[in-house]
Design a protein around this motif. Structure first.
Motif, PDB file in Angstrom:
ATOM      1  N   VAL A 100       0.827  -1.200   0.000  1.00 28.05           N
ATOM      2  CA  VAL A 100       0.000   0.000   0.000  1.00 28.05           C
ATOM      3  C   VAL A 100       0.872   1.265   0.000  1.00 28.05           C
ATOM      4  CG1 VAL A 100      -1.742   1.329   1.235  1.00 28.05           C
ATOM      5  CG2 VAL A 100      -1.885  -1.166   1.161  1.00 28.05           C
ATOM      6  N   ILE A 101       1.734   1.373   1.026  1.00 24.19           N
ATOM      7  CA  ILE A 101       2.513   2.601   1.162  1.00 24.19           C
ATOM      8  C   ILE A 101       3.501   2.776   0.011  1.00 24.19           C
ATOM      9  CG2 ILE A 101       4.134   3.832   2.632  1.00 24.19           C
ATOM     10  CD1 ILE A 101       2.872   2.495   5.017  1.00 24.19           C
ATOM     11  N   LEU A 102       4.290   1.734  -0.273  1.00 26.27           N
ATOM     12  CA  LEU A 102       5.317   1.855  -1.313  1.00 26.27           C
ATOM     13  C   LEU A 102       4.735   2.172  -2.689  1.00 26.27           C
ATOM     14  CD1 LEU A 102       8.351  -0.575  -1.012  1.00 26.27           C
ATOM     15  CD2 LEU A 102       8.265   1.908  -0.917  1.00 26.27           C
ATOM     16  N   PRO A 103       3.715   1.406  -3.143  1.00 26.07           N
ATOM     17  CA  PRO A 103       3.154   1.746  -4.454  1.00 26.07           C
ATOM     18  C   PRO A 103       2.577   3.163  -4.493  1.00 26.07           C
ATOM     19  CG  PRO A 103       2.387  -0.402  -3.744  1.00 26.07           C
ATOM     20  CD  PRO A 103       3.117   0.187  -2.590  1.00 26.07           C
ATOM     21  N   TYR A 104       1.942   3.572  -3.398  1.00 27.22           N
ATOM     22  CA  TYR A 104       1.307   4.885  -3.389  1.00 27.22           C
ATOM     23  C   TYR A 104       2.346   6.002  -3.493  1.00 27.22           C
ATOM     24  CZ  TYR A 104      -1.785   8.687  -2.024  1.00 27.22           C
ATOM     25  OH  TYR A 104      -2.513   9.845  -2.009  1.00 27.22           O
ATOM     26  N   THR A 105       3.514   5.797  -2.858  1.00 30.49           N
ATOM     27  CA  THR A 105       4.508   6.877  -2.787  1.00 30.49           C
ATOM     28  C   THR A 105       5.655   6.687  -3.771  1.00 30.49           C
ATOM     29  OG1 THR A 105       5.619   5.654  -1.048  1.00 30.49           O
ATOM     30  CG2 THR A 105       4.072   7.342  -0.348  1.00 30.49           C
ATOM     31  N   ARG A 106       5.512   5.711  -4.687  1.00 30.92           N
ATOM     32  CA  ARG A 106       6.635   5.329  -5.549  1.00 30.92           C
ATOM     33  C   ARG A 106       7.344   6.525  -6.186  1.00 30.92           C
ATOM     34  NH1 ARG A 106       4.128   1.477  -8.865  1.00 30.92           N
ATOM     35  NH2 ARG A 106       3.430   3.311  -9.999  1.00 30.92           N
ATOM     36  N   VAL A 107       6.559   7.413  -6.783  1.00 31.35           N
ATOM     37  CA  VAL A 107       7.169   8.547  -7.496  1.00 31.35           C
ATOM     38  C   VAL A 107       8.034   9.380  -6.551  1.00 31.35           C
ATOM     39  CG1 VAL A 107       6.710  10.462  -9.017  1.00 31.35           C
ATOM     40  CG2 VAL A 107       5.078   8.605  -8.876  1.00 31.35           C
ATOM     41  N   GLY A 108       7.495   9.659  -5.364  1.00 29.22           N
ATOM     42  CA  GLY A 108       8.227  10.476  -4.405  1.00 29.22           C
ATOM     43  C   GLY A 108       9.484   9.783  -3.914  1.00 29.22           C
ATOM     44  N   VAL A 109       9.375   8.478  -3.679  1.00 32.73           N
ATOM     45  CA  VAL A 109      10.535   7.732  -3.184  1.00 32.73           C
ATOM     46  C   VAL A 109      11.644   7.737  -4.227  1.00 32.73           C
ATOM     47  CG1 VAL A 109      11.350   5.433  -2.594  1.00 32.73           C
ATOM     48  CG2 VAL A 109       9.251   6.288  -1.595  1.00 32.73           C
ATOM     49  N   ILE A 110      11.269   7.519  -5.493  1.00 29.55           N
ATOM     50  CA  ILE A 110      12.289   7.536  -6.543  1.00 29.55           C
ATOM     51  C   ILE A 110      12.888   8.943  -6.651  1.00 29.55           C
ATOM     52  CG2 ILE A 110      12.721   7.199  -9.005  1.00 29.55           C
ATOM     53  CD1 ILE A 110      10.554   5.069  -8.961  1.00 29.55           C
ATOM     54  N   GLY A 111      12.040   9.972  -6.514  1.00 33.56           N
ATOM     55  CA  GLY A 111      12.548  11.338  -6.500  1.00 33.56           C
ATOM     56  C   GLY A 111      13.580  11.519  -5.397  1.00 33.56           C
ATOM     57  N   GLY A 112      13.303  10.969  -4.215  1.00 33.32           N
ATOM     58  CA  GLY A 112      14.238  11.040  -3.091  1.00 33.32           C
ATOM     59  C   GLY A 112      15.553  10.343  -3.410  1.00 33.32           C
ATOM     60  N   PHE A 113      15.461   9.174  -4.075  1.00 30.06           N
ATOM     61  CA  PHE A 113      16.690   8.461  -4.463  1.00 30.06           C
ATOM     62  C   PHE A 113      17.538   9.334  -5.374  1.00 30.06           C
ATOM     63  CE2 PHE A 113      14.425   4.099  -4.378  1.00 30.06           C
ATOM     64  CZ  PHE A 113      14.356   4.192  -3.014  1.00 30.06           C
ATOM     65  N   MET A 114      16.870   9.946  -6.348  1.00 31.21           N
ATOM     66  CA  MET A 114      17.604  10.750  -7.322  1.00 31.21           C
ATOM     67  C   MET A 114      18.285  11.935  -6.634  1.00 31.21           C
ATOM     68  SD  MET A 114      16.774   9.394 -10.323  1.00 31.21           S
ATOM     69  CE  MET A 114      16.118  10.177 -11.730  1.00 31.21           C
ATOM     70  N   LEU A 115      17.589  12.516  -5.655  1.00 34.36           N
ATOM     71  CA  LEU A 115      18.168  13.623  -4.912  1.00 34.36           C
ATOM     72  C   LEU A 115      19.429  13.151  -4.188  1.00 34.36           C
ATOM     73  CD1 LEU A 115      16.850  16.360  -4.961  1.00 34.36           C
ATOM     74  CD2 LEU A 115      15.963  15.945  -2.683  1.00 34.36           C
ATOM     75  N   GLY A 116      19.336  11.976  -3.570  1.00 37.78           N
ATOM     76  CA  GLY A 116      20.492  11.390  -2.897  1.00 37.78           C
ATOM     77  C   GLY A 116      21.603  11.104  -3.891  1.00 37.78           C
ATOM     78  N   LEU A 117      21.227  10.576  -5.056  1.00 32.55           N
ATOM     79  CA  LEU A 117      22.209  10.272  -6.091  1.00 32.55           C
ATOM     80  C   LEU A 117      22.928  11.543  -6.535  1.00 32.55           C
ATOM     81  CD1 LEU A 117      23.453   8.231  -8.035  1.00 32.55           C
ATOM     82  CD2 LEU A 117      21.556   8.646  -9.599  1.00 32.55           C
ATOM     83  N   GLY A 118      22.153  12.637  -6.665  1.00 33.96           N
ATOM     84  CA  GLY A 118      22.754  13.920  -7.031  1.00 33.96           C
ATOM     85  C   GLY A 118      23.835  14.320  -6.041  1.00 33.96           C
ATOM     86  N   ARG A 119      23.533  14.112  -4.753  1.00 31.85           N
ATOM     87  CA  ARG A 119      24.525  14.396  -3.705  1.00 31.85           C
ATOM     88  C   ARG A 119      25.771  13.540  -3.879  1.00 31.85           C
ATOM     89  NH1 ARG A 119      24.121  18.514   0.319  1.00 31.85           N
ATOM     90  NH2 ARG A 119      22.267  19.440  -0.543  1.00 31.85           N
ATOM     91  N   ALA A 120      25.542  12.243  -4.066  1.00 30.97           N
ATOM     92  CA  ALA A 120      26.663  11.310  -4.137  1.00 30.97           C
ATOM     93  C   ALA A 120      27.566  11.637  -5.322  1.00 30.97           C
ATOM     94  CB  ALA A 120      26.146   9.877  -4.237  1.00 30.97           C
ATOM     95  N   LEU A 121      26.965  11.969  -6.451  1.00 30.00           N
ATOM     96  CA  LEU A 121      27.752  12.250  -7.655  1.00 30.00           C
ATOM     97  C   LEU A 121      28.653  13.462  -7.463  1.00 30.00           C
ATOM     98  CD1 LEU A 121      24.949  11.781 -10.325  1.00 30.00           C
ATOM     99  CD2 LEU A 121      26.979  10.361 -10.097  1.00 30.00           C
ATOM    100  N   GLY A 122      28.126  14.493  -6.781  1.00 31.99           N
ATOM    101  CA  GLY A 122      28.874  15.739  -6.683  1.00 31.99           C
ATOM    102  C   GLY A 122      29.727  15.862  -5.438  1.00 31.99           C
ATOM    103  N   GLU A 123      29.597  14.915  -4.508  1.00 32.92           N
ATOM    104  CA  GLU A 123      30.316  15.013  -3.249  1.00 32.92           C
ATOM    105  C   GLU A 123      31.826  15.054  -3.487  1.00 32.92           C
ATOM    106  OE1 GLU A 123      29.542  15.696  -0.159  1.00 32.92           O
ATOM    107  OE2 GLU A 123      31.707  15.656  -0.059  1.00 32.92           O
ATOM    108  N   THR A 124      32.493  15.979  -2.818  1.00 33.87           N
ATOM    109  CA  THR A 124      33.901  16.189  -3.132  1.00 33.87           C
ATOM    110  C   THR A 124      34.850  15.767  -2.017  1.00 33.87           C
ATOM    111  OG1 THR A 124      33.232  18.091  -4.425  1.00 33.87           O
ATOM    112  CG2 THR A 124      35.576  17.859  -3.960  1.00 33.87           C
ATOM    113  N   MET A 125      34.757  16.462  -0.875  1.00 38.73           N
ATOM    114  CA  MET A 125      35.834  16.336   0.101  1.00 38.73           C
ATOM    115  C   MET A 125      35.955  14.930   0.680  1.00 38.73           C
ATOM    116  SD  MET A 125      36.968  19.113  -0.467  1.00 38.73           S
ATOM    117  CE  MET A 125      38.452  18.860   0.467  1.00 38.73           C
ATOM    118  N   ALA A 126      34.813  14.355   1.070  1.00 37.42           N
ATOM    119  CA  ALA A 126      34.867  13.031   1.681  1.00 37.42           C
ATOM    120  C   ALA A 126      35.533  12.035   0.737  1.00 37.42           C
ATOM    121  CB  ALA A 126      33.458  12.569   2.043  1.00 37.42           C
ATOM    122  N   VAL A 127      35.216  12.148  -0.538  1.00 38.65           N
ATOM    123  CA  VAL A 127      35.767  11.222  -1.525  1.00 38.65           C
ATOM    124  C   VAL A 127      37.252  11.494  -1.769  1.00 38.65           C
ATOM    125  CG1 VAL A 127      35.614  10.504  -3.914  1.00 38.65           C
ATOM    126  CG2 VAL A 127      33.537  10.898  -2.627  1.00 38.65           C
TER     127      VAL A 127
END
Lengths: 288, 330
Positions: B232-259
């Motif tokens: 119920v919850i996952l299918p209903y929020t799928r779009v938002g959850v994937i949006g959240g993943f992409m936001l996280g991915l954006g962070r990971a791709l651009g992260e500098t100092m830690a890497v």
């Protein structure tokens, strides 16, 4: 016999579902502990190593040459100057742009484009901001400078402030605006005297969050303000900053430098966490 | 009598004049303020276009010299001035992939815990603690990763991985070579810790937005908590959850100092994730101030342009998806 009376009545299919449910719950708990564990680990090590090198010397002496003791005074002061200037440059632009999005152009085309672009800027890699400022300030001027560093940080401040200002102004009830309009107050005065006042705590929170964000930023400073081993308040010369000093010292082979890097890291983290906690309590107090 | 009347009209006209003046002043100040806020909003647009234009101009010499081969060459040689972006792009993608593989399931499960299982009084403190993880500056993760995490991996985890997968086809080449401690796996793991709070807090927010009626209906027909979440919850929020993943991915791709601290800065494409590599951001951070010659600098800026392009696409998708979810909630 030992089995409870309900067990035999459970059909095997339902038992399987219950088992899966229990496993999932267990995994969720484990994931949460895993996440919290990292926080404890990172902060624990940081405090352990950072407190080790913390002394009055850190705040009274300059960064030392390799192999000798010293402090971080010039780096701390440099960071303060860069942060304050970045906030002074970035906040007015951010608040005004946020005001436009929430008040004048709530539904127009420009606002939706700006909102989208602002969200991109909010999460854009900060090292790209460094390259941008290098291209437009450092390269034409021919040298690294404190100004370039401050402007680079300001570019990071702007989207944070735009976002929170818009969010907080949107929370102000429209009845307040209508009341102001009904006594003939022009929009600008309504915004400044009423909306800003109602959203004050939220806007301050946004500024604090922006400060928290930039006080640990390293990447945009690496090739804008560079670094300076000596005391410098000249904004036209390279300027030391805490994050860049940490970067340089941590990667060095000298033990004294590494120790100072840990202490600097502790100082930054405590500042950032304190700022975000204050920001949080400001909005929490407003809600209640 | 007439004098009084005259005075009165004088007073009246004076008042009217000052009234008009005040009104005019108010109107002018309103116009000025409107123009000010509008130009500040436009300044945000100018900022982004400025970033793009300056990067394109800066990257032009390198892209002009190497052309398309910049994107398909692995060589990175400052001495002969031959530059190719394959190794940094590869490193960026691999480390971000490792980060997402770990952060996505863990983040989802934490969000599941926070929204469905956690007792009410614990929700806020745990939520705040996870968000503090996001507040810690990336340089702290870098120094921690270099001095604490990398040695730990080198001593315990990496030898174990090498030994375990030694005779497994495919996996053996993934975990090959000496345990350096630093390398792509270490960078990916640290990125995972850094991305985790983003995935968690966005998933939690979208899970919270599921109408209680839907969940109650599912519980009503006898679903278990997990089934409610999964069906119920996952299918209903799928779009938002994937949006959240992409936001996280954006962070990971651009992260500098830690890497930069833990990647090892080797311009090399290796199959083994234990090997040192480099990412776009780490290459720029490490080499930019030391780059001599216009071509070298320009090549690094070209890397920055590529990074900006990738993150721009990823973040745009993220925002678009989150926006779609918001619209549906209306």
């Amino acid at each position: 016999m030992a089995q409870s009376r309900t067990e035999p009545r459970l059909n095997p299919f339902y038992a399987g579902r219950r088992r899966r449910n229990a496993i999932a719950k267990g995994l969720a708990l484990a994931a949460t502990l895993f996440g919290l564990g990292w926080l404890v680990l990172v902060l624990g090590v940081l405090f352990y190593k950072g407190l080790d090198g913390l002394s009055l010397q850190v705040f009274t002496e300059m960064t030392p040459p390799p192999g000798s003791a010293g402090g971080l005074l010039n780096a701390i002061v440099g960071s303060l100057i860069l942060t304050i200037l970045a906030v002074l440059i970035g906040t007015p632009i951010g608040i005004l742009a946020g005001t436009y999005l929430a008040e004048y152009g709530r539904h127009d085309k420009l606002s939706s484009v700006v909102r989208f672009i602002n969200d991109i800027l909010l999460s854009a890699p900060s090292i790209v901001v460094g390259l941008f400022i290098y291209e437009i300030m450092v390269a034409p001027m021919g040298h690294f400078s404190g100004w370039a560093g401050a402007v680079a940080l300001a570019v990071i401040v702007i989207p944070v402030v735009v976002r929170t200002t818009e969010d907080m102004l949107t929370l102000v009830p429209d009845t307040l605006r209508e009341a102001a309009a009904s006594i003939g107050l022009p929009r600008a005065h309504m915004i400044v005297r009423i909306a800003y006042r109602a959203a004050q705590a939220g806007i301050v929170t946004g500024i604090l969050l922006a400060v928290a964000r930039i006080s640990g930023e390293t990447a945009p400073l690496l090739f804008t303000s560079l670094n300076n081993q000596f005391w410098s308040t000249n904004m036209n010369a390279p300027m030391p900053s805490l994050p860049v000093v940490i970067f340089q010292f941590a990667l060095s082979p000298y033990e004294e430098w590494q120790k100072l890097a840990w202490t600097g890291a502790l100082l930054i983290t405590v500042t950032v966490l304190a700022l975000s906690i204050i920001a949080r309590s400001l909005t929490a107090a407003r809600k209640s | 009598m007439s004098e009084v009347a005259l005075n009165d009209t004088q007073l009246r006209t004076g008042e009217a004049a000052s009234r008009a003046a005040v009104l005019k002043r108010l109107r002018v100040s309103d116009m000025i303020f409107h123009a000010l806020t509008r130009s500040a909003a436009i300044a945000v647009l100018v900022l982004l276009s400025g970033v793009i234009v300056s990067l394109v101009i800066g990257a032009a010499p390198a892209l002009g010299t190497f052309g398309f081969s910049f994107f398909v060459t692995e060589t990175w040689n400052p001495v002969t001035e031959k530059f190719g972006a394959v190794a940094p792009i590869y490193g960026t993608l691999v480390t971000s992939f490792i980060a997402m593989v770990i952060a996505v399931p863990v983040g989802l499960m934490i969000a599941f815990f926070l929204t469905e299982l956690c007792p009410g009084w614990l929700r806020r403190p745990i939520g705040i603690a996870i968000e503090l993880l996001a507040g810690i500056p990336s340089i702290i993760y870098g120094i921690w990763g270099l001095f604490v995490f990398a040695p730990f991996l080198q001593k315990y985890v990496q030898p174990f991985l090498i030994d375990t997968f030694e005779n497994v086809p495919l996996l053996s080449s993934l975990f090959e070579g000496p345990p350096y401690g630093i390398g792509m796996l270490t960078a990916g793991l640290i990125l995972a810790i850094m991305v985790l709070p983003f995935v968690t807090s966005i998933s939690r927010d979208v899970f919270d937005a599921v109408p209680p009626v839907l969940k109650e209906a599912a519980y009503g027909v006898g679903c278990t908590t997990w089934e409610v979440f999964r069906h119920v919850i996952l299918p209903y929020t799928r779009v938002g959850v994937i949006g959240g993943f992409m936001l996280g991915l954006g962070r990971a791709l651009g992260e500098t100092m830690a890497v930069t601290f833990v990647i090892g800065n080797a311009h090399k494409v290796s199959a083994s994730i234990l090997a040192p590599g480099t990412t776009i951001s780490a290459s720029i951070a490490n080499e930019f101030t030391e780059a001599v010659g216009d071509l070298y600098t320009s090549s690094l800026i070209a890397l920055g342009l590529i990074l900006f392009f990738i993150t721009f696409v990823v973040l745009s998708c993220a925002r678009y998806m989150l926006l779609r979810l918001q619209r549906r909630e209306g």
